[in-house]
Design a protein around this motif. Structure first.
Motif, PDB file in Angstrom:
ATOM      1  N   VAL A  23       4.847 -10.338  -4.282  1.00  0.00           N
ATOM      2  CA  VAL A  23       4.108  -9.088  -4.458  1.00  0.00           C
ATOM      3  C   VAL A  23       4.855  -7.960  -3.759  1.00  0.00           C
ATOM      4  CG1 VAL A  23       1.779 -10.025  -4.710  1.00  0.00           C
ATOM      5  CG2 VAL A  23       2.695  -9.613  -2.425  1.00  0.00           C
ATOM      6  N   ARG A  24       4.638  -6.781  -4.282  1.00  0.00           N
ATOM      7  CA  ARG A  24       5.211  -5.588  -3.673  1.00  0.00           C
ATOM      8  C   ARG A  24       4.065  -4.816  -3.017  1.00  0.00           C
ATOM      9  NH1 ARG A  24       9.794  -3.302  -3.634  1.00  0.00           N
ATOM     10  NH2 ARG A  24       9.960  -1.043  -3.330  1.00  0.00           N
ATOM     11  N   VAL A  25       4.205  -4.525  -1.742  1.00  0.00           N
ATOM     12  CA  VAL A  25       3.178  -3.808  -1.000  1.00  0.00           C
ATOM     13  C   VAL A  25       3.584  -2.341  -0.902  1.00  0.00           C
ATOM     14  CG1 VAL A  25       1.959  -3.619   1.199  1.00  0.00           C
ATOM     15  CG2 VAL A  25       2.606  -5.871   0.328  1.00  0.00           C
ATOM     16  N   LEU A  26       2.779  -1.481  -1.508  1.00  0.00           N
ATOM     17  CA  LEU A  26       3.070  -0.053  -1.486  1.00  0.00           C
ATOM     18  C   LEU A  26       2.331   0.568  -0.307  1.00  0.00           C
ATOM     19  CD1 LEU A  26       2.624   0.647  -5.312  1.00  0.00           C
ATOM     20  CD2 LEU A  26       4.611  -0.277  -4.102  1.00  0.00           C
ATOM     21  N   ALA A  27       3.004   0.669   0.815  1.00  0.00           N
ATOM     22  CA  ALA A  27       2.370   1.158   2.038  1.00  0.00           C
ATOM     23  C   ALA A  27       2.833   2.584   2.326  1.00  0.00           C
ATOM     24  CB  ALA A  27       2.731   0.229   3.189  1.00  0.00           C
ATOM     25  N   PRO A  28       1.983   3.347   3.023  1.00  0.00           N
ATOM     26  CA  PRO A  28       2.348   4.731   3.331  1.00  0.00           C
ATOM     27  C   PRO A  28       3.680   4.808   4.087  1.00  0.00           C
ATOM     28  CG  PRO A  28       0.078   4.284   3.985  1.00  0.00           C
ATOM     29  CD  PRO A  28       0.686   2.973   3.601  1.00  0.00           C
ATOM     30  N   GLY A  29       3.934   3.848   4.953  1.00  0.00           N
ATOM     31  CA  GLY A  29       5.158   3.868   5.755  1.00  0.00           C
ATOM     32  C   GLY A  29       6.366   3.315   5.030  1.00  0.00           C
ATOM     33  N   GLY A  30       6.232   2.953   3.769  1.00  0.00           N
ATOM     34  CA  GLY A  30       7.361   2.396   3.027  1.00  0.00           C
ATOM     35  C   GLY A  30       6.969   1.106   2.333  1.00  0.00           C
ATOM     36  N   ASP A  31       7.536   0.881   1.165  1.00  0.00           N
ATOM     37  CA  ASP A  31       7.197  -0.317   0.400  1.00  0.00           C
ATOM     38  C   ASP A  31       7.944  -1.532   0.946  1.00  0.00           C
ATOM     39  OD1 ASP A  31       6.002   1.636  -1.017  1.00  0.00           O
ATOM     40  OD2 ASP A  31       7.178   1.383  -2.846  1.00  0.00           O
ATOM     41  N   TRP A  32       7.357  -2.676   0.723  1.00  0.00           N
ATOM     42  CA  TRP A  32       8.053  -3.908   1.086  1.00  0.00           C
ATOM     43  C   TRP A  32       7.567  -5.036   0.194  1.00  0.00           C
ATOM     44  CZ3 TRP A  32       4.819  -7.698   3.390  1.00  0.00           C
ATOM     45  CH2 TRP A  32       3.583  -7.222   3.866  1.00  0.00           C
ATOM     46  N   GLU A  33       8.366  -6.126   0.160  1.00  0.00           N
ATOM     47  CA  GLU A  33       8.001  -7.254  -0.695  1.00  0.00           C
ATOM     48  C   GLU A  33       7.726  -8.492   0.124  1.00  0.00           C
ATOM     49  OE1 GLU A  33      10.812  -7.741  -3.857  1.00  0.00           O
ATOM     50  OE2 GLU A  33      10.345  -5.769  -4.685  1.00  0.00           O
ATOM     51  N   GLY A  34       6.866  -9.323  -0.430  1.00  0.00           N
ATOM     52  CA  GLY A  34       6.545 -10.550   0.285  1.00  0.00           C
ATOM     53  C   GLY A  34       5.874 -11.527  -0.656  1.00  0.00           C
ATOM     54  N   THR A  35       5.289 -12.555  -0.069  1.00  0.00           N
ATOM     55  CA  THR A  35       4.623 -13.587  -0.855  1.00  0.00           C
ATOM     56  C   THR A  35       3.129 -13.536  -0.588  1.00  0.00           C
ATOM     57  OG1 THR A  35       6.574 -14.965  -0.599  1.00  0.00           O
ATOM     58  CG2 THR A  35       4.570 -16.068  -1.316  1.00  0.00           C
ATOM     59  N   SER A  36       2.344 -13.482  -1.667  1.00  0.00           N
ATOM     60  CA  SER A  36       0.891 -13.425  -1.523  1.00  0.00           C
ATOM     61  C   SER A  36       0.346 -14.771  -1.081  1.00  0.00           C
ATOM     62  CB  SER A  36       0.259 -13.027  -2.860  1.00  0.00           C
ATOM     63  OG  SER A  36      -1.132 -13.255  -2.819  1.00  0.00           O
ATOM     64  N   LEU A  37      -0.384 -14.769   0.028  1.00  0.00           N
ATOM     65  CA  LEU A  37      -0.959 -16.011   0.536  1.00  0.00           C
ATOM     66  C   LEU A  37      -2.462 -16.083   0.290  1.00  0.00           C
ATOM     67  CD1 LEU A  37       0.909 -16.207   3.972  1.00  0.00           C
ATOM     68  CD2 LEU A  37       1.615 -17.146   1.760  1.00  0.00           C
ATOM     69  N   GLY A  38      -3.001 -15.065  -0.402  1.00  0.00           N
ATOM     70  CA  GLY A  38      -4.448 -15.087  -0.665  1.00  0.00           C
ATOM     71  C   GLY A  38      -5.209 -14.259   0.346  1.00  0.00           C
ATOM     72  N   ILE A  39      -6.519 -14.124   0.104  1.00  0.00           N
ATOM     73  CA  ILE A  39      -7.298 -13.256   0.995  1.00  0.00           C
ATOM     74  C   ILE A  39      -7.681 -13.972   2.274  1.00  0.00           C
ATOM     75  CG2 ILE A  39      -8.225 -11.857  -0.882  1.00  0.00           C
ATOM     76  CD1 ILE A  39     -10.976 -13.335  -0.243  1.00  0.00           C
ATOM     77  N   HIS A  40      -7.893 -13.159   3.274  1.00  0.00           N
ATOM     78  CA  HIS A  40      -8.398 -13.572   4.566  1.00  0.00           C
ATOM     79  C   HIS A  40      -9.927 -13.477   4.518  1.00  0.00           C
ATOM     80  CE1 HIS A  40      -8.223 -14.135   8.848  1.00  0.00           C
ATOM     81  NE2 HIS A  40      -8.796 -12.973   9.107  1.00  0.00           N
ATOM     82  N   ALA A  41     -10.597 -14.033   5.487  1.00  0.00           N
ATOM     83  CA  ALA A  41     -12.075 -13.998   5.497  1.00  0.00           C
ATOM     84  C   ALA A  41     -12.620 -12.581   5.596  1.00  0.00           C
ATOM     85  CB  ALA A  41     -12.611 -14.841   6.650  1.00  0.00           C
ATOM     86  N   ASP A  42     -11.801 -11.624   6.048  1.00  0.00           N
ATOM     87  CA  ASP A  42     -12.281 -10.244   6.161  1.00  0.00           C
ATOM     88  C   ASP A  42     -11.996  -9.427   4.908  1.00  0.00           C
ATOM     89  OD1 ASP A  42      -9.579  -9.724   6.222  1.00  0.00           O
ATOM     90  OD2 ASP A  42      -9.586  -8.815   8.222  1.00  0.00           O
ATOM     91  N   GLY A  43     -11.471 -10.068   3.871  1.00  0.00           N
ATOM     92  CA  GLY A  43     -11.243  -9.370   2.613  1.00  0.00           C
ATOM     93  C   GLY A  43      -9.851  -8.783   2.478  1.00  0.00           C
ATOM     94  N   SER A  44      -9.076  -8.805   3.545  1.00  0.00           N
ATOM     95  CA  SER A  44      -7.692  -8.310   3.440  1.00  0.00           C
ATOM     96  C   SER A  44      -6.836  -9.350   2.718  1.00  0.00           C
ATOM     97  CB  SER A  44      -7.115  -8.017   4.828  1.00  0.00           C
ATOM     98  OG  SER A  44      -7.082  -9.208   5.597  1.00  0.00           O
ATOM     99  N   LEU A  45      -5.666  -8.906   2.228  1.00  0.00           N
ATOM    100  CA  LEU A  45      -4.749  -9.829   1.554  1.00  0.00           C
ATOM    101  C   LEU A  45      -3.654 -10.219   2.535  1.00  0.00           C
ATOM    102  CD1 LEU A  45      -4.087 -11.076  -1.295  1.00  0.00           C
ATOM    103  CD2 LEU A  45      -2.450  -9.199  -1.554  1.00  0.00           C
ATOM    104  N   LEU A  46      -3.423 -11.507   2.657  1.00  0.00           N
ATOM    105  CA  LEU A  46      -2.359 -11.973   3.549  1.00  0.00           C
ATOM    106  C   LEU A  46      -1.055 -12.030   2.763  1.00  0.00           C
ATOM    107  CD1 LEU A  46      -4.363 -14.820   5.319  1.00  0.00           C
ATOM    108  CD2 LEU A  46      -3.874 -12.506   6.171  1.00  0.00           C
ATOM    109  N   VAL A  47      -0.040 -11.362   3.290  1.00  0.00           N
ATOM    110  CA  VAL A  47       1.260 -11.339   2.623  1.00  0.00           C
ATOM    111  C   VAL A  47       2.334 -11.734   3.636  1.00  0.00           C
ATOM    112  CG1 VAL A  47       2.900  -9.930   1.320  1.00  0.00           C
ATOM    113  CG2 VAL A  47       0.452  -9.463   1.116  1.00  0.00           C
ATOM    114  N   ARG A  48       3.162 -12.728   3.252  1.00  0.00           N
ATOM    115  CA  ARG A  48       4.222 -13.188   4.154  1.00  0.00           C
ATOM    116  C   ARG A  48       5.490 -12.411   3.874  1.00  0.00           C
ATOM    117  NH1 ARG A  48       4.563 -18.923   3.531  1.00  0.00           N
ATOM    118  NH2 ARG A  48       5.982 -18.469   1.818  1.00  0.00           N
ATOM    119  N   ARG A  49       6.025 -11.797   4.927  1.00  0.00           N
ATOM    120  CA  ARG A  49       7.307 -11.099   4.789  1.00  0.00           C
ATOM    121  C   ARG A  49       8.428 -12.126   4.706  1.00  0.00           C
ATOM    122  NH1 ARG A  49       7.614  -5.582   6.170  1.00  0.00           N
ATOM    123  NH2 ARG A  49       5.744  -4.719   7.149  1.00  0.00           N
ATOM    124  N   PRO A  50       9.592 -11.711   4.179  1.00  0.00           N
ATOM    125  CA  PRO A  50      10.732 -12.626   4.115  1.00  0.00           C
ATOM    126  C   PRO A  50      11.073 -13.208   5.493  1.00  0.00           C
ATOM    127  CG  PRO A  50      11.186 -10.643   2.836  1.00  0.00           C
ATOM    128  CD  PRO A  50       9.887 -10.409   3.530  1.00  0.00           C
TER     129      PRO A  50
END
Lengths: 329, 329
Positions: free
Chosen positions: B281-308
């Motif tokens: 997945v590509r994460v479009l963040a205000p501080g700059g985009d980055w890519e990682g692997t989607s690990l699914g949602i956390h219990a708080d509703g956020s998405l867990l993404v593993r950086r390289p």
């Protein structure tokens, strides 16, 4: 709006202003000027018209109209767009939300002379006052910061109205954290900030402000809790002037706030007016009440309270109530 | 509403129901029954009336009316109070907010056959569909938890509509975190959750849901991005059935959510349908985009993404966008 501009011209002129001068400055016809002057007269302005000299403002009524507020507003955006109501059956906050939903810009103000359906926090009623005595107003904001910052806008509004009150009356209210102003431990102002959000995105914020200005008395049940500027100072005040001064102060504080997106540059100012600073407070928390010493606000808008054990807690508005040693809750 | 109750009775009866039986069960007059039956016929219901036997429902139109939705709702509160519009010039979310401001209870549903002023997140337009093809609906919620929990309601709604779609069509949509459903990488459902807050207090939440059901085509600019259940399955579906199933599922998931006030008991369920799980997945963040692997949602509703680098980040909806390897943004 021509009427507002005519009023503004008259207001800021010494002596007479000729009809021709008004036409020239505003780029409108003689007829438009004549209509505007007449409409102002109908609203209660006493305007002297003298052949070959022009118009002069003799007396200004204490009205909360678009023209009156608009001609006094000095800022860049706060109150640049005004919708005023003699009477609103619901609340200025709700009307402001309707306008914001329809696209009203940042800084739009809704004001009402009489607000019949005013609300305090958590749906508590905010009593209506007789015509000509109070201010009910709501300011639309469209900030681009994250929702977690928005509750601090209530604190900015408290600072702003404190300044407005001081400038028109010389009285200096205390701030009851987070959202009230008090004189002699009685409430003169309440603030209700509502925000409309998507997940982490602010659609808009409405800051609702009610001020007791020229009331001469309150209903039995409020007598111990509420007061007005008039009851404290023994004279009436011009409400639109207070509105305009408060808006100018709000715009000023908002600018400072935006630099850091917190209250780090304003907390000293706020704490200087904070009711009960350094004194005992009771924290009404969901998990149980406790007592401590108020140390003033933190840069994030929370209230710092020291427990008897010495431990300092940052208390969030909304999660808890804080009662100090003054007359109202 | 008598009409809803009559329809409900006819719907859940095998064979004929006599007029007398309806009168008795609903405690209304013969005239009221007769009027209700006629009104249903006008709305497109084919109701056979046979002397000495009674009424029988022969055919049910695909309408989004109060009676049709109301007679299908099975839950305790979600959709127990319905306001339906053949056409709404603004949006069901805005209408729901008006109703909530006026005191509409938890679980009130606003539905529209055609929604002309629909909105996506951050004010993006949500295109109107022809009559009879889509669902636009908004559910009013009055939760007592803190505002920080409210964005998770979007995820509950995604789960609920996924279930509704599967139950009526057999299709199993993927969830595009946080607020869309997709079939074959094209959008069939979008969710816009709006919340109205004071400081730390939720006045109410409106969960807006748009579903593409019976469209046979989309405008040029949406053709690559959007699809409908009909276009995927090759047949039409009954929209009110889908509404009712989705509401029942929402009520179910809401109950589970309330137990812990997080998604700990639902994250597995959610991740099972999550588009792009385990993929890039590509994460479009205000501080700059980055890519990682989607690990699914956390219990708080956020998405867990593993950086390289191996570091795992919890990504909040609203702060960032996430693009996966499927057909729409």
């Amino acid at each position: 709006m021509t009427k507002t501009e005519i009023l503004s011209l008259l207001r800021h002129s010494r002596g007479y202003v000729s009809g021709q001068e008004i036409c020239g400055q505003l780029g409108v016809s003689r007829t438009a000027v004549w209509k505007g002057i007449n409409s102002l007269k109908e609203e209660g302005y006493q305007i002297e018209a003298v052949q070959n000299r022009g118009y002069r403002l003799e007396e200004i009524p204490d009205v909360l109209t678009e023209a009156e507020i608009g001609s006094l507003v000095t800022g860049e955006w706060a109150g640049r767009n005004v919708e005023a109501h003699p009477r609103i059956t619901y609340s200025t906050n709700l009307r402001a939300r309707q306008l914001a939903d329809a696209g009203a810009p940042h800084g739009t103000l809704v004001a009402a002379d009489v607000q019949e359906g005013g609300k305090g926090r958590r749906g508590r009623a905010w009593a209506a006052s007789p015509p000509g005595t109070s201010i009910a107003m709501s300011l639309i904001l469209r900030p681009r910061f994250t929702p977690v910052k928005a509750p601090m806008l209530t604190l900015l509004a408290a600072l702003a109205v404190r300044d407005g009150v001081e400038q028109v009356s010389g009285l200096r209210p205390a701030i009851k954290w987070p959202n009230d102003l008090a004189l002699n431990r009685k409430k003169i102002c309440g603030i209700l900030t509502e925000m409309i959000l998507e997940a982490e995105y602010i659609q808009y914020v409405v800051v609702g402000i009610g001020v007791n200005v020229n009331q001469t008395e309150f209903p039995e049940e409020l007598r111990e809790k509420a007061t007005s500027l008039r009851m404290e100072a023994g004279r009436n005040f011009h409400r639109a002037e207070l509105v305009a001064r408060s808006l100018a102060a709000f715009e000023h504080y908002y600018g400072i706030f935006l630099k850091t997106e917190d209250l780090s540059e304003l907390q000293e100012e706020y704490n200087r007016s904070l009711a009960g600073l350094g004194g005992p407070v009771r924290v009404l928390a969901p998990g149980g009440d406790w007592e401590g010493t108020s140390l003033g606000i933190h840069a994030d808008g929370s209230l710092l309270v020291r427990r008897p054990s010495g431990q300092v807690e940052a208390v969030d508005a909304g999660e808890v109530s804080v009662r100090g040693l003054y007359g109202y809750v």
